[in-house]
Design an enzyme around this catalytic site. Structure first.
Site, short mmCIF file in Angstrom:
data_model
loop_
_atom_site.label_atom_id
_atom_site.label_comp_id
_atom_site.label_asym_id
_atom_site.label_seq_id
_atom_site.Cartn_x
_atom_site.Cartn_y
_atom_site.Cartn_z
N SER A 125 0.85 -1.18 0.00
CA SER A 125 0.00 0.00 0.00
C SER A 125 0.89 1.23 0.00
O SER A 125 2.06 1.17 0.41
CB SER A 125 -0.89 0.00 1.25
OG SER A 125 -1.49 1.26 1.44
N TYR A 167 -1.34 0.21 10.79
CA TYR A 167 -1.50 -0.31 9.43
C TYR A 167 -0.25 -0.03 8.59
O TYR A 167 0.26 -0.93 7.91
CB TYR A 167 -2.73 0.33 8.77
CG TYR A 167 -2.92 -0.08 7.34
CD1 TYR A 167 -3.11 -1.42 7.00
CD2 TYR A 167 -2.92 0.86 6.31
CE1 TYR A 167 -3.30 -1.80 5.67
CE2 TYR A 167 -3.11 0.49 5.00
CZ TYR A 167 -3.29 -0.83 4.68
OH TYR A 167 -3.46 -1.21 3.37
#
Length: 274
Positions: free
Chosen positions: A132, A145
């Site tokens: 990501s 995250y």
């Protein structure tokens, strides 16, 4: 020559789109999810399906062993299964941090360990890890995250250099925001963490709530990411990294900026939000 791919997290979004993309290219697709009821549509399409919880080592080994037994080869593993745990770092319980890493980092590691002996023996294969933009840069509320995706980035870099002599490739795909159910689950996790938190970081939570209220503005599609995953998997010499979308390209650039500049920009944004 028909090639075989194992894809995790196929119940929706990027995983489902990726399974459809490989199937359209006449690969033998083993689409997996924790609950195979969620991937019945892929089975009807012609994909092989299998239950797979990436936090379970036995599940990972069974999935790989089945493919080797039935096909005699595993050309690609796409580690897509994952979720986003957002919230101020102080507010997130350590047990939740462990759960985040169990899925986003340890899961790909388990699948790689199961698949690599077969790939090394054949002298061929590709592992594609879905990272990501959050693995390249982070901000308030993204600590856990981003930490998991940054760990996946580093692990993939090391693995790529380790397995290159065996003819095995490792590539990272780094999307920005994608129009999937990911945002909905992340929003639910955010509210849960906020309610149990310290109350000291309301501006962080308000910012994310406002961001989710914008819906899919600036998001790319799962099909766009699937195209990039397929490109990485089918290339004889894949790039180490594939940023996807404008946000992906921006994050790839911004990682080279001085950290103090980024800190100052984020600090200014927080003051404006307050």
């Amino acid at each position: 020559m028909e090639r075989t791919v194992l894809i995790t997290g196929c119940s929706s979004g990027i995983g489902a789109a990726t399974a459809r993309r490989f199937h359209a290219e006449e690969w033998t697709v083993y689409a997996t999810a924790r609950n195979t009821d969620d991937i019945e549509a892929l089975a009807e399409l012609g994909c092989e399906t299998q239950p797979l919880d990436v936090t379970d080592r036995a599940h990972c080994r069974r999935a790989v062993d089945r493919i080797i037994d039935e096909q005699g080869r595993l050309d690609c593993v796409v580690n897509n299964a994952g979720y986003g745990l957002l919230g101020a770092t102080e507010d997130v319980p350590t047990a939740d941090v462990a759960d985040q890493f169990d899925v986003n980092v340890y899961g790909p590691h388990r699948l790689a360990r199961a698949a690599l002996p077969h790939m090394r023996e054949r002298g061929d294969g590709t592992i594609v890890n879905l990272s990501s933009v959050a693995g390249l840069m982070t901000g308030p509320g993204f600590g856990v995250y981003s930490g998991s995706k940054a760990a996946l980035e580093s692990m993939s870099d090391a693995l790529r250099r380790e397995v290159a002599p065996f003819g095995v490739d490792v590539a990272l795909v780094e999307p920005g925001p994608v129009d999937t159910g990911f945002q909905s689950r992340a929003g639910e996790e955010l509210e849960r963490v906020r309610e149990a938190g310290t109350g000291a970081y309301d501006d962080v939570y308000d910012f994310h709530a406002d961001r989710y209220a914008l819906g899919n503005v600036g998001q790319t599609t799962p099909e766009t990411v699937a195209d990039v995953v397929f490109e990485a998997a089918s290339s004889p010499d894949p790039d180490p990294r594939y940023p996807v979308g404008a946000a992906g390209r921006l994050a790839s650039f911004s990682r080279h900026l001085p950290t103090r500049w980024v800190d100052a920009a984020i600090g200014l944004a927080r003051r404006v939000i307050r």
